[in-house]
Design an enzyme around this catalytic site. Structure first.
Site, PDB file in Angstrom:
ATOM      1  N   ARG A 232      49.382  48.065  50.352  1.00 11.50           N
ATOM      2  CA  ARG A 232      50.749  47.967  50.853  1.00 11.50           C
ATOM      3  C   ARG A 232      51.725  48.366  49.758  1.00 11.50           C
ATOM      4  NH1 ARG A 232      48.853  48.059  55.102  1.00 11.50           N
ATOM      5  NH2 ARG A 232      49.069  46.639  56.876  1.00 11.50           N
ATOM      6  N   GLU A 261      58.944  52.320  54.424  1.00 16.43           N
ATOM      7  CA  GLU A 261      58.350  53.467  55.127  1.00 16.43           C
ATOM      8  C   GLU A 261      59.050  53.693  56.460  1.00 16.43           C
ATOM      9  OE1 GLU A 261      53.863  52.862  53.248  1.00 16.43           O
ATOM     10  OE2 GLU A 261      54.301  52.192  55.290  1.00 16.43           O
ATOM     11  N   HIS A 282      50.938  57.293  54.211  1.00 14.21           N
ATOM     12  CA  HIS A 282      50.323  56.164  54.921  1.00 14.21           C
ATOM     13  C   HIS A 282      49.328  56.658  55.986  1.00 14.21           C
ATOM     14  CE1 HIS A 282      51.052  51.667  55.793  1.00 14.21           C
ATOM     15  NE2 HIS A 282      49.833  52.008  56.183  1.00 14.21           N
TER      16      HIS A 282
END
Length: 315
Positions: A232, A261, A282
């Site tokens: 994360r 994000e 991601h």
């Protein structure tokens, strides 16, 4: 039964047949904050990957019985409010482990062999202009024999460790910071960082891990070490990491996550142009097979909920 999928685009055009057979499936490719209530109106079940469902929203959805999080992390759901309102919340865990493990070593392998730089040189005709059969412009490092430190030794960390061992690395499991007792098979946090040739992060983001890797802790790493984060954003202080990369205090970093994000224009890592960082958007979790497993497990969560045997229950 009305099932609403709020962010179908995050499932990359996956086959949703297993969901559509369970009720009236309504798909929205994207849902912004202003659209949440409208999209969720009259829904019995809501499926959300990253769309936030806060307390105010949940109180205005009287028909809502089940929230299926299309991910493992549930920080986008107000769990306390859901519990008070009698709304069941289920997530999906473990579906992306093979994909994330593969991505972890893809980042590391590219950094340790400088493949991204060599590939760019080939694209720029530098190999064609070479005076010998190969080019040796950038260092290439083997993983075999290196200290591979894992922070976060759940199922994902363990799977990463097995692959690291297959490469011939020495796996070291870092204990939690400030632990009073060191568990068998683990090494004290600061000592592990000092030993690391590779630091691979696989812990959740919470109050204990936020900015855990900061100036003090990152300074413990060797100048030849690599940092990989497929966990994360926010676990590593991004501004400090950019300074460290700029000054070549470590050999490189591979990141698939950022603190906010999608990436923001002012994010230090997103703006960094050095060759010793590889940043991906991601995507570590997103192999086709991984998404297929995710959809299948969401369908199972709905079936089990309807049968009175709810699975993967968060609240």
């Amino acid at each position: 039964m009305k099932i609403v999928l709020l962010d179908a685009a995050t499932l990359a055009n996956a086959n949703l047949a297993s969901l559509s057979t369970l009720g009236q499936l309504v798909e929205y490719q994207h849902t912004n904050k202003e659209q949440v209530l409208t999209h969720c109106k009259d829904a019995d079940i809501v499926i959300s990957n990253k769309v936030a469902l806060d307390a105010k929203t949940l109180t205005e959805l009287p028909n809502l019985k089940l929230i299926c999080v299309a991910a493992t992390g549930t920080n986008n759901i107000d769990l306390d409010a859901a519990k008070q309102l009698g709304i069941r919340v289920c997530n999906v865990a473990g579906y992306s482990t093979p994909s994330v493990v593969q991505h972890t070593f893809t980042l590391l392998g590219n950094l340790m062999t400088n493949i991204h730089r060599y590939q760019q040189d080939c694209a720029n005709d530098l190999w064609q202009k070479s005076n010998m059969f190969c080019r040796l412009d950038y260092p290439i490092t083997e993983l075999a024999g290196k200290n591979f430190v894992i922070f976060g030794y759940g199922s994902l960390g363990q799977a990463v460790g097995k692959v690291a061992e297959a490469f011939g690395a020495q796996v070291i499991i870092a204990e939690r910071p400030n632990a009073t007792d060191i568990r068998p098979g683990r090494i004290a946090f600061t000592e592990a960082l000092k030993m690391a040739d590779v630091l691979s992060i696989h812990c959740p983001l919470n109050d204990e891990t936020r900015n855990l890797f900061n100036r003090e802790t990152l300074d413990l790493l060797k100048p030849t070490s690599f940092v990989i984060n497929t966990a994360r954003g926010g676990i590593v202080d991004e501004a400090v990491l950019v300074e460290i990369l700029t000054n070549n205090q470590i050999a490189g970093a591979g990141f698939d996550v950022l603190s906010v994000e999608p990436a923001q224009a002012n994010n230090p890592l997103a703006n960094y142009q050095g060759h010793n960082l590889i940043l991906t958007p991601h995507t570590a979790w997103a192999a086709k097979e991984s998404i297929d497993r995710l959809v299948k497990e969401i369908a199972n969560n709905i079936v089990n909920f309807n049968n009175g045997t709810a699975s993967n229950v968060v609240v």
